[in-house]
Enzyme design. Structure first.
Site, PDB file in Angstrom:
ATOM      1  N   ASN A  24       0.866  -1.195   0.000  1.00 26.09           N
ATOM      2  CA  ASN A  24       0.000   0.000   0.000  1.00 26.09           C
ATOM      3  C   ASN A  24       0.898   1.240   0.000  1.00 26.09           C
ATOM      4  OD1 ASN A  24       0.564   0.647   2.907  1.00 26.09           O
ATOM      5  ND2 ASN A  24      -0.480  -1.302   3.194  1.00 26.09           N
ATOM      6  N   GLY A  32      -2.986 -10.057   2.994  1.00 29.61           N
ATOM      7  CA  GLY A  32      -2.612 -10.683   1.730  1.00 29.61           C
ATOM      8  C   GLY A  32      -1.138 -10.998   1.633  1.00 29.61           C
ATOM      9  N   ASP A  34       1.292  -8.974   1.203  1.00 30.31           N
ATOM     10  CA  ASP A  34       2.059  -7.998   1.987  1.00 30.31           C
ATOM     11  C   ASP A  34       2.263  -8.514   3.422  1.00 30.31           C
ATOM     12  OD1 ASP A  34       3.323  -5.610   2.546  1.00 30.31           O
ATOM     13  OD2 ASP A  34       1.509  -4.371   2.520  1.00 30.31           O
ATOM     14  N   SER A 117      -2.501  -5.976  -7.166  1.00 26.59           N
ATOM     15  CA  SER A 117      -3.892  -5.451  -7.216  1.00 26.59           C
ATOM     16  C   SER A 117      -4.973  -6.522  -7.380  1.00 26.59           C
ATOM     17  CB  SER A 117      -4.071  -4.395  -8.331  1.00 26.59           C
ATOM     18  OG  SER A 117      -3.471  -3.177  -7.959  1.00 26.59           O
ATOM     19  N   TYR A 121      -7.528  -5.261  -3.619  1.00 23.05           N
ATOM     20  CA  TYR A 121      -7.672  -4.085  -4.484  1.00 23.05           C
ATOM     21  C   TYR A 121      -8.611  -4.339  -5.672  1.00 23.05           C
ATOM     22  CZ  TYR A 121      -4.231  -1.152  -1.993  1.00 23.05           C
ATOM     23  OH  TYR A 121      -3.571  -0.378  -1.068  1.00 23.05           O
TER      24      TYR A 121
HETATM   25  N1  AR6 Z   1       2.273 -15.593  -2.101  1.00 24.53           N
HETATM   26  C1  AR6 Z   1       1.905 -15.217  -3.347  1.00 24.53           C
HETATM   27  N2  AR6 Z   1       0.761 -14.573  -3.628  1.00 24.53           N
HETATM   28  C2  AR6 Z   1      -0.076 -14.319  -2.599  1.00 24.53           C
HETATM   29  C3  AR6 Z   1       0.222 -14.670  -1.269  1.00 24.53           C
HETATM   30  C4  AR6 Z   1       1.462 -15.334  -1.025  1.00 24.53           C
HETATM   31  N3  AR6 Z   1       1.848 -15.706   0.194  1.00 24.53           N
HETATM   32  N4  AR6 Z   1      -0.804 -14.262  -0.469  1.00 24.53           N
HETATM   33  C5  AR6 Z   1      -1.727 -13.682  -1.282  1.00 24.53           C
HETATM   34  N5  AR6 Z   1      -1.289 -13.722  -2.566  1.00 24.53           N
HETATM   35  P1  AR6 Z   1      -3.344  -8.803  -2.202  1.00 24.53           P
HETATM   36  P2  AR6 Z   1      -3.594  -6.194  -3.568  1.00 24.53           P
HETATM   37  C6  AR6 Z   1      -1.947 -13.221  -3.786  1.00 24.53           C
HETATM   38  O1  AR6 Z   1      -4.696  -8.653  -1.602  1.00 24.53           O
HETATM   39  O2  AR6 Z   1      -4.864  -6.604  -4.201  1.00 24.53           O
HETATM   40  C7  AR6 Z   1      -2.589  -5.505   1.483  1.00 24.53           C
HETATM   41  O3  AR6 Z   1      -3.246  -5.348   2.698  1.00 24.53           O
HETATM   42  C8  AR6 Z   1      -3.444 -13.042  -3.778  1.00 24.53           C
HETATM   43  O4  AR6 Z   1      -4.093 -14.278  -3.964  1.00 24.53           O
HETATM   44  O5  AR6 Z   1      -2.249  -9.299  -1.337  1.00 24.53           O
HETATM   45  O6  AR6 Z   1      -2.579  -5.495  -4.406  1.00 24.53           O
HETATM   46  C9  AR6 Z   1      -1.633  -4.356   1.195  1.00 24.53           C
HETATM   47  O7  AR6 Z   1      -1.077  -3.822   2.359  1.00 24.53           O
HETATM   48  C10 AR6 Z   1      -3.633 -12.111  -4.963  1.00 24.53           C
HETATM   49  O8  AR6 Z   1      -3.675 -12.873  -6.169  1.00 24.53           O
HETATM   50  O9  AR6 Z   1      -2.809  -7.401  -2.840  1.00 24.53           O
HETATM   51  C11 AR6 Z   1      -2.515  -3.375   0.486  1.00 24.53           C
HETATM   52  O10 AR6 Z   1      -3.225  -2.569   1.402  1.00 24.53           O
HETATM   53  C12 AR6 Z   1      -2.360 -11.270  -4.966  1.00 24.53           C
HETATM   54  O11 AR6 Z   1      -1.459 -11.923  -4.060  1.00 24.53           O
HETATM   55  C13 AR6 Z   1      -3.490  -4.262  -0.279  1.00 24.53           C
HETATM   56  O12 AR6 Z   1      -3.554  -5.483   0.443  1.00 24.53           O
HETATM   57  C14 AR6 Z   1      -2.543  -9.830  -4.499  1.00 24.53           C
HETATM   58  O13 AR6 Z   1      -3.503  -9.766  -3.449  1.00 24.53           O
HETATM   59  C15 AR6 Z   1      -2.994  -4.535  -1.671  1.00 24.53           C
HETATM   60  O14 AR6 Z   1      -3.994  -5.242  -2.365  1.00 24.53           O
END
Ligand code: AR6
Length: 175
Positions: A24, A32, A34, A117, A121
């Site tokens: 973020n 997620g 992050d 995203s 997101y």
């Molecule tokens: N390894 C690989 N991919 C993953 C993992 C992992 N361990 N865990 C989740 N994913 P997201 P965004 C995938 O929500 O949409 C956070 O709170 C997940 O399945 O992590 O960019 C940040 O701080 C999805 O396909 O990121 C921001 O506030 C992808 O990672 C916000 O979320 C991205 O999902 C960012 O949202």
């Protein structure tokens, strides 16, 4: 030219030069991918992010990987999906370009992207995968150090979207 690969894995387990985090704009950690990256890297990662301060949407910042098997983390800030009329595609494209520029500047040989995203997101998966694959393909010629580039997919649905994007990818523009 780097080899492009899809891997279905937890990105925190990958022993590459850098993994790309979906962060973020405050670089404060979160849920997620992050959250998983911050947990695996240890508290020094949050301290390094605090020292940077923040990062605008569409841009990226590099930190060490600390306790991760990866040497570096590239924190990319993707757009929140708001229906597609708020410059989301340009911002997501910019994220991938900036990550590739950081890879070139730091002489990275191996790099793994998360699906920026595509989680909370809310970016439509097929379209985000197309942007990821096409933008990275266009940037490969400017990233000569890179030998292996992985799209790290968390789950079968994400993997399918990337496989489809890779099959339909546009060839890089002639230089
Ligand atoms: N390894 C690989 N991919 C993953 C993992 C992992 N361990 N865990 C989740 N994913 P997201 P965004 C995938 O929500 O949409 C956070 O709170 C997940 O399945 O992590 O960019 C940040 O701080 C999805 O396909 O990121 C921001 O506030 C992808 O990672 C916000 O979320 C991205 O999902 C960012 O949202």
């Amino acid at each position: 030219m780097a080899k492009l690969e899809i891997v279905q894995a937890d990105i925190t387990t990958l022993a590459v030069d850098a993994i790309v985090n979906a962060a973020n704009a405050q670089l404060r950690g979160g849920g997620g991918v992050d959250g998983a990256i911050h947990r695996a890297a240890g508290p020094q990662l949050l301290a390094a992010c605090r020292a940077i301060g923040g990062c605008p949407t569409g841009d990226a910042r590099l930190t060490p990987g600390f306790d991760l098997p990866a040497r570096y983390v590239i924190h990319a800030v993707g757009p929140v999906w708001r229906g597609g009329g708020q410059g989301e595609a340009e911002l997501l494209t910019s994220c991938y370009r900036r990550c590739m520029a950081l890879a070139a500047q730091n002489g990275l040989r191996t790099l793994a992207f998360s699906a920026i995203s595509c989680g909370v997101y809310g970016y439509p998966l097929e379209e985000a995968a197309r942007i990821a694959v096409n933008t990275v393909t266009q940037s490969l010629q400017d990233t000569p150090s890179l030998e292996l580039l992985q799209f790290c997919c968390f789950g079968a649905e994400v993997t399918r979207a990337y496989e489809s994007a890779l099959r339909g990818r546009r060839a890089p523009a002639a230089s």
